[in-house]
Design an enzyme around this catalytic site. Structure first.
Site, PDB file in Angstrom:
ATOM      1  N   SER A 130     -16.973  85.958 -25.988  1.00 53.47           N
ATOM      2  CA  SER A 130     -17.111  85.863 -27.445  1.00 53.47           C
ATOM      3  C   SER A 130     -18.322  85.037 -27.860  1.00 53.47           C
ATOM      4  O   SER A 130     -18.664  84.028 -27.221  1.00 53.47           O
ATOM      5  CB  SER A 130     -15.839  85.196 -27.978  1.00 53.47           C
ATOM      6  OG  SER A 130     -16.042  84.693 -29.272  1.00 53.47           O
ATOM      7  N   GLU A 132     -18.282  83.037 -30.097  1.00 57.88           N
ATOM      8  CA  GLU A 132     -17.770  81.703 -30.425  1.00 57.88           C
ATOM      9  C   GLU A 132     -18.185  80.690 -29.344  1.00 57.88           C
ATOM     10  O   GLU A 132     -18.239  79.490 -29.611  1.00 57.88           O
ATOM     11  CB  GLU A 132     -16.241  81.785 -30.583  1.00 57.88           C
ATOM     12  CG  GLU A 132     -15.533  80.521 -31.016  1.00 57.88           C
ATOM     13  CD  GLU A 132     -15.815  80.051 -32.439  1.00 57.88           C
ATOM     14  OE1 GLU A 132     -16.364  80.835 -33.252  1.00 57.88           O
ATOM     15  OE2 GLU A 132     -15.493  78.888 -32.747  1.00 57.88           O
ATOM     16  N   TYR A 154     -10.728  77.332 -28.733  1.00 58.62           N
ATOM     17  CA  TYR A 154     -10.853  78.754 -28.404  1.00 58.62           C
ATOM     18  C   TYR A 154     -12.204  79.028 -27.721  1.00 58.62           C
ATOM     19  O   TYR A 154     -12.274  79.722 -26.696  1.00 58.62           O
ATOM     20  CB  TYR A 154     -10.731  79.594 -29.685  1.00 58.62           C
ATOM     21  CG  TYR A 154     -11.108  81.045 -29.502  1.00 58.62           C
ATOM     22  CD1 TYR A 154     -10.186  81.966 -29.008  1.00 58.62           C
ATOM     23  CD2 TYR A 154     -12.395  81.500 -29.818  1.00 58.62           C
ATOM     24  CE1 TYR A 154     -10.546  83.298 -28.824  1.00 58.62           C
ATOM     25  CE2 TYR A 154     -12.752  82.825 -29.636  1.00 58.62           C
ATOM     26  CZ  TYR A 154     -11.827  83.717 -29.143  1.00 58.62           C
ATOM     27  OH  TYR A 154     -12.182  85.032 -28.967  1.00 58.62           O
TER      28      TYR A 154
HETATM   29  O1  F7E Z   1     -13.937  83.191 -39.451  1.00 59.58           O
HETATM   30  C1  F7E Z   1     -14.955  81.099 -42.320  1.00 59.58           C
HETATM   31  C2  F7E Z   1     -14.604  80.390 -41.020  1.00 59.58           C
HETATM   32  O2  F7E Z   1     -11.645  83.580 -38.551  1.00 59.58           O
HETATM   33  C3  F7E Z   1     -15.273  83.486 -39.766  1.00 59.58           C
HETATM   34  C4  F7E Z   1     -12.529  85.975 -33.823  1.00 59.58           C
HETATM   35  O3  F7E Z   1     -12.410  87.363 -33.614  1.00 59.58           O
HETATM   36  O4  F7E Z   1     -14.905  86.178 -34.060  1.00 59.58           O
HETATM   37  C5  F7E Z   1     -13.744  85.681 -34.704  1.00 59.58           C
HETATM   38  O5  F7E Z   1     -13.822  84.285 -34.902  1.00 59.58           O
HETATM   39  C6  F7E Z   1     -15.871  82.396 -40.624  1.00 59.58           C
HETATM   40  C7  F7E Z   1     -15.652  80.978 -40.088  1.00 59.58           C
HETATM   41  O6  F7E Z   1     -13.696  84.557 -37.363  1.00 59.58           O
HETATM   42  C8  F7E Z   1     -11.927  81.325 -44.276  1.00 59.58           C
HETATM   43  O7  F7E Z   1     -14.680  78.970 -41.182  1.00 59.58           O
HETATM   44  C9  F7E Z   1     -13.962  80.662 -44.598  1.00 59.58           C
HETATM   45  O8  F7E Z   1     -16.846  80.259 -40.212  1.00 59.58           O
HETATM   46  O9  F7E Z   1     -12.959  85.543 -39.445  1.00 59.58           O
HETATM   47  P1  F7E Z   1     -12.965  84.251 -38.739  1.00 59.58           P
HETATM   48  P2  F7E Z   1     -14.343  83.603 -36.236  1.00 59.58           P
HETATM   49  O10 F7E Z   1     -13.806  82.235 -36.297  1.00 59.58           O
HETATM   50  O11 F7E Z   1     -15.829  83.745 -36.337  1.00 59.58           O
HETATM   51  C10 F7E Z   1     -15.183  85.640 -32.751  1.00 59.58           C
HETATM   52  C11 F7E Z   1     -16.371  86.380 -32.207  1.00 59.58           C
HETATM   53  C12 F7E Z   1     -13.997  85.653 -31.866  1.00 59.58           C
HETATM   54  O12 F7E Z   1     -14.110  85.793 -30.657  1.00 59.58           O
HETATM   55  C13 F7E Z   1     -12.686  85.285 -32.485  1.00 59.58           C
HETATM   56  O13 F7E Z   1     -11.590  85.691 -31.666  1.00 59.58           O
HETATM   57  O14 F7E Z   1     -15.230  82.444 -41.891  1.00 59.58           O
HETATM   58  N1  F7E Z   1     -13.875  81.105 -43.317  1.00 59.58           N
HETATM   59  N2  F7E Z   1     -12.773  80.785 -45.197  1.00 59.58           N
HETATM   60  C14 F7E Z   1     -12.626  81.528 -43.092  1.00 59.58           C
HETATM   61  N3  F7E Z   1     -12.054  82.062 -41.987  1.00 59.58           N
HETATM   62  C15 F7E Z   1     -10.744  82.412 -42.058  1.00 59.58           C
HETATM   63  N4  F7E Z   1     -10.159  82.968 -40.972  1.00 59.58           N
HETATM   64  N5  F7E Z   1     -10.014  82.223 -43.216  1.00 59.58           N
HETATM   65  C16 F7E Z   1     -10.558  81.682 -44.351  1.00 59.58           C
HETATM   66  O15 F7E Z   1      -9.873  81.530 -45.360  1.00 59.58           O
END
Ligand code: F7E
Length: 329
Positions: A130, A132, A154
């Site tokens: 990932s 990440e 993670y």
């Molecule tokens: O967050 C911001 C949050 O949870 C993206 C997974 O598939 O991709 C994914 O991980 C961004 C972050 O994805 C909210 O802070 C703001 O900066 O959709 P996300 P992620 O963390 O990038 C990678 C490649 C993986 O491998 C992972 O398994 O959005 N954000 N407000 C928020 N995020 C969430 N979830 N919810 C909010 O309310």
């Protein structure tokens, strides 16, 4: 080459598992899917969506169950997509995330090595790594050679799995490839991830089912692609004569604000500020501020490129959510 080809997918009930199963079935593979736990409701869902998948029960934390599953499935290709994948959750459950997302990879690699025995050429292994892992990104854009600096439990767990995959390749000559996939989304994305959270809320606001949407950091930037495109890259990696690591990304980055612009515009709302609130509890202890991938190696070697752009992806998700929420009006 033996026919038909047989593949085992862990994480089969997730977004990527479903798209990959459909892709492999369309290519004539016999597809086995690993499903965890007793009476898992996702088993029912999988059977409804893709009844051709042969479901086997096992757990990434239980290596003996993986050895049993491999001996039943007899796969030529193993796709290890199973993980606890929600980054926000990983701070609250760091040990569990490490057991599944880090040690689970080691268990799957070791079970695969034992299954292959003296004939290491009989099986190929894909690890779902990932973006990440880049965390506090040390280079822009990120490539296969960029230093990893994970910022969440993670991300740390995924970095372990990535290095362990390389180690099995180098130690045992296993055909083990690691796909460093940047964010990839679809109408099948879980509602805890920001894209789906937004598209679902936008559809519900348009239909009068919801008034506001609470989000965390609106300035974070991600390189978002379509999951259906990305599973094709996984398959291509395992068709290469040599195993390797590949970044899979669109090369374009957007902020959460851009996501809001496009999603609300898809339902005819140009000013979303009155619908969106900020909730400090959704801000992460350590944020990954900005990611953007350089997939030139995948373009050159795998002949892979993304088909669906950001706008089309977000519109597709909003359309889907409008259709599936309509009956609640
Ligand atoms: O967050 C911001 C949050 O949870 C993206 C997974 O598939 O991709 C994914 O991980 C961004 C972050 O994805 C909210 O802070 C703001 O900066 O959709 P996300 P992620 O963390 O990038 C990678 C490649 C993986 O491998 C992972 O398994 O959005 N954000 N407000 C928020 N995020 C969430 N979830 N919810 C909010 O309310």
């Amino acid at each position: 080459m033996d026919f038909p080809r047989r593949a085992l997918i862990t994480g089969i009930t997730g977004q990527d598992g479903l798209y990959l199963a459909e892709l492999l079935l369309s290519k004539g593979y016999v597809v086995f899917g690993l499903v965890r736990g007793q009476s898992n409701p996702k088993r029912e869902l999988l059977h409804r969506i893709i009844p051709e998948v042969k479901v086997l029960t096992g757990d990434l934390t239980d290596v003996s169950s993986l050895i049993r599953v491999l001996s039943i499935a007899g796969p030529h290709e193993v796709y290890n997509l199973g993980a606890i994948s929600f980054v926000g959750y990983s701070w609250e459950n760091a040990a569990l995330t490490s057991d599944v997302t880090a040690l689970g990879v080691l268990n799957m690699l070791e079970a695969t090595r034992l299954y292959a025995g003296s004939d290491m050429g009989k099986v190929r292994f894909y690890q779902a790594s990932s973006s990440e892992m880049y965390g506090k990104a040390q280079e822009v854009p990120q490539t296969e050679r960029t230093l990893l600096w994970p910022r969440s439990p993670y991300g740390v767990a995924k970095a372990f799995g990535h290095h362990m995959t390389i180690n099995y390749r180098e130690s045992y000559g296993m055909h083990a490839s690691s796909g460093i996939l940047f964010n990839h989304e679809s109408p099948r994305r879980g509602p805890e991830f920001v894209t789906r959270k937004v598209t679902l809320a936008v559809a519900r606001i348009r239909l009068g089912l919801q008034e506001t949407l609470a989000l965390g950091n609106l300035d974070a930037r991600r390189d978002w692609g379509f999951a259906g495109d990305y599973v094709d890259a996984m398959w291509r990696m395992l068709q290469q004569p040599e195993p390797d690591d590949y970044v899979i990304a669109t090369g374009k980055s957007h902020s959460i604000r851009d996501l809001l612009d496009v999603a609300f515009a898809a339902v005819g709302i140009s000013d979303w500020s009155r619908y969106v609130t900020q909730d400090s509890t959704l801000i992460r202890p350590a944020e990954v501020e900005s990611l953007i991938g350089d997939a030139s190696k995948a373009h050159a070697t795998l002949g892979w490129k993304p088909e669906v752009d950001f706008r089309s992806l977000v519109s597709m998700m909003v359309e889907h959510d409008l259709a599936n929420q309509k009956h609640l009006v």
